[in-house]
Design an enzyme around this catalytic site. Sequence first.
Site, PDB file in Angstrom:
ATOM      1  N   TYR A 129       0.821  -1.211   0.000  1.00 41.91           N
ATOM      2  CA  TYR A 129       0.000   0.000   0.000  1.00 41.91           C
ATOM      3  C   TYR A 129       0.854   1.260   0.000  1.00 41.91           C
ATOM      4  O   TYR A 129       0.384   2.340  -0.387  1.00 41.91           O
ATOM      5  CB  TYR A 129      -0.922   0.040   1.230  1.00 41.91           C
ATOM      6  N   LYS A 163       3.761 -15.191   2.219  1.00 40.41           N
ATOM      7  CA  LYS A 163       3.681 -15.913   0.938  1.00 40.41           C
ATOM      8  C   LYS A 163       5.121 -16.111   0.466  1.00 40.41           C
ATOM      9  O   LYS A 163       5.516 -15.709  -0.633  1.00 40.41           O
ATOM     10  CB  LYS A 163       2.839 -15.072  -0.046  1.00 40.41           C
ATOM     11  N   ASP A 175      -2.575 -18.202   1.552  1.00 36.24           N
ATOM     12  CA  ASP A 175      -3.709 -18.912   0.941  1.00 36.24           C
ATOM     13  C   ASP A 175      -4.205 -20.012   1.881  1.00 36.24           C
ATOM     14  O   ASP A 175      -5.412 -20.207   2.053  1.00 36.24           O
ATOM     15  CB  ASP A 175      -3.351 -19.452  -0.456  1.00 36.24           C
ATOM     16  N   ASP A 204      -5.236  -7.038   5.955  1.00 39.32           N
ATOM     17  CA  ASP A 204      -6.458  -6.343   5.562  1.00 39.32           C
ATOM     18  C   ASP A 204      -7.536  -7.375   5.204  1.00 39.32           C
ATOM     19  O   ASP A 204      -8.680  -7.321   5.674  1.00 39.32           O
ATOM     20  CB  ASP A 204      -6.117  -5.474   4.326  1.00 39.32           C
ATOM     21  N   ASP A 258     -10.763  -9.061   7.875  1.00 38.87           N
ATOM     22  CA  ASP A 258     -12.183  -8.978   7.511  1.00 38.87           C
ATOM     23  C   ASP A 258     -12.807 -10.371   7.445  1.00 38.87           C
ATOM     24  O   ASP A 258     -13.953 -10.566   7.843  1.00 38.87           O
ATOM     25  CB  ASP A 258     -12.359  -8.273   6.162  1.00 38.87           C
TER      26      ASP A 258
END
Length: 356
Positions: free
Chosen positions: A135, A190, A222, A246, A250
Amino acid sequence: MKVAVLPGDGIGPEIIAEALKVLKVLDLKIEFEHADVGGAAYESSGHPLPDSTTKLALASDAVLFGAVGDWKYDKLERALRPEQAILGLRKHLGLYANFRPAICYAELTHASSLKPELINGLDILIIRELTGDIYFGQPKGRRKAVDGPFVGDDEGFDTMRYTRSEIERIMHTAFKAAEKRSKRVTSVDKSNVLETSQLWRDVATEVGKMYPHIELDHMYVDNAAMQLVKEPKKFDVLVTGNMFGDILSDEAAMLTGSIGMLPSASLNSKSQGLYEPSHGSAPDIAGKGLANPLATILSSAMMLRFSLNMESAALRIEKAVQAVLASGLRTPDIYSDGTQRVGTVEMGNAVVAAIK
Ligand code: NAD
């Protein structure tokens, strides 16, 4: 202790009013000072995060934040949109660690889309690094294909980037949090594909050696996304970077079935923090007295615990919320047959009564 109170937009003022009622009944030595933020600040001063609000936040031990945003501001240029206020506060206060607990209260297991046995007693803490990663990494941008004879294609690009010290800092935060819980940390990355993640994993392992009494395991993002819906109770503290955090926070939030129940905290290295519900400003129900104030009330408990060093008062709030749920009171978002439907103010009053 001083707390900056920023109610914001939509249901923000309604839910903050209930959290303040709860804090005030505890009779703590806290001075509260209010300021505008988000759309409310844009209306009063032309900017979603006026300098006066930033100054107040910087001079406070903690910020209690409602929510910002309304569809009516969607046409404003990006820098003036209400949501920019949150990014600005994170930047000014250096809030690098985001704490998102996902707790499933026994009384609310029916609200989850998962089977009750998978979710009953769930208590996960997701710690998301908040100021680095893709980001914020440079370069980022858009490039148009060159006109004329075909050269390349339109492209967009972002840079995933973490420094060693950024990873060390969030890892220490995670291990320290795990010390107060069940002494397990899962670091999510990852690293089978990304160099940034390989550094993340190496540093996590190094920092882990400084906490030999805490169990550390690593998981690819994943797989973590799958395990969160397959066997969520296998997690305790889950620490990860900004983008993976992020998404996973959620996902974990929705395991509990109700966005109106979930608090969050974002902290800097001086334990200053911004405390807010995980949900937004819910313009669809604003002003109707329907909003669930419990996420904000529980955020204020996190504020007492993490920034104001008032653990016993934090516990009193959390126990009062549990007692109110056990007594069967529900705002519409968590209502089910056999329970008693109440509004925002009644729910706040019930928590106050339970504390008393
Ligand atoms: P939202 O979280 O505001 O609402 C999603 C749904 O959940 C709505 O149906 C809403 O009524 C319901 N809901 C949310 N909080 C609730 C509560 N406490 N009690 C009962 N129901 C609740 O998300 P959205 O609709 O996507 O966004 C609305 C606005 O909020 C947008 O402008 C968005 O940018 C902003 N937003 C702000 C924040 C923040 O301030 N941190 C976070 C997310 C979204």
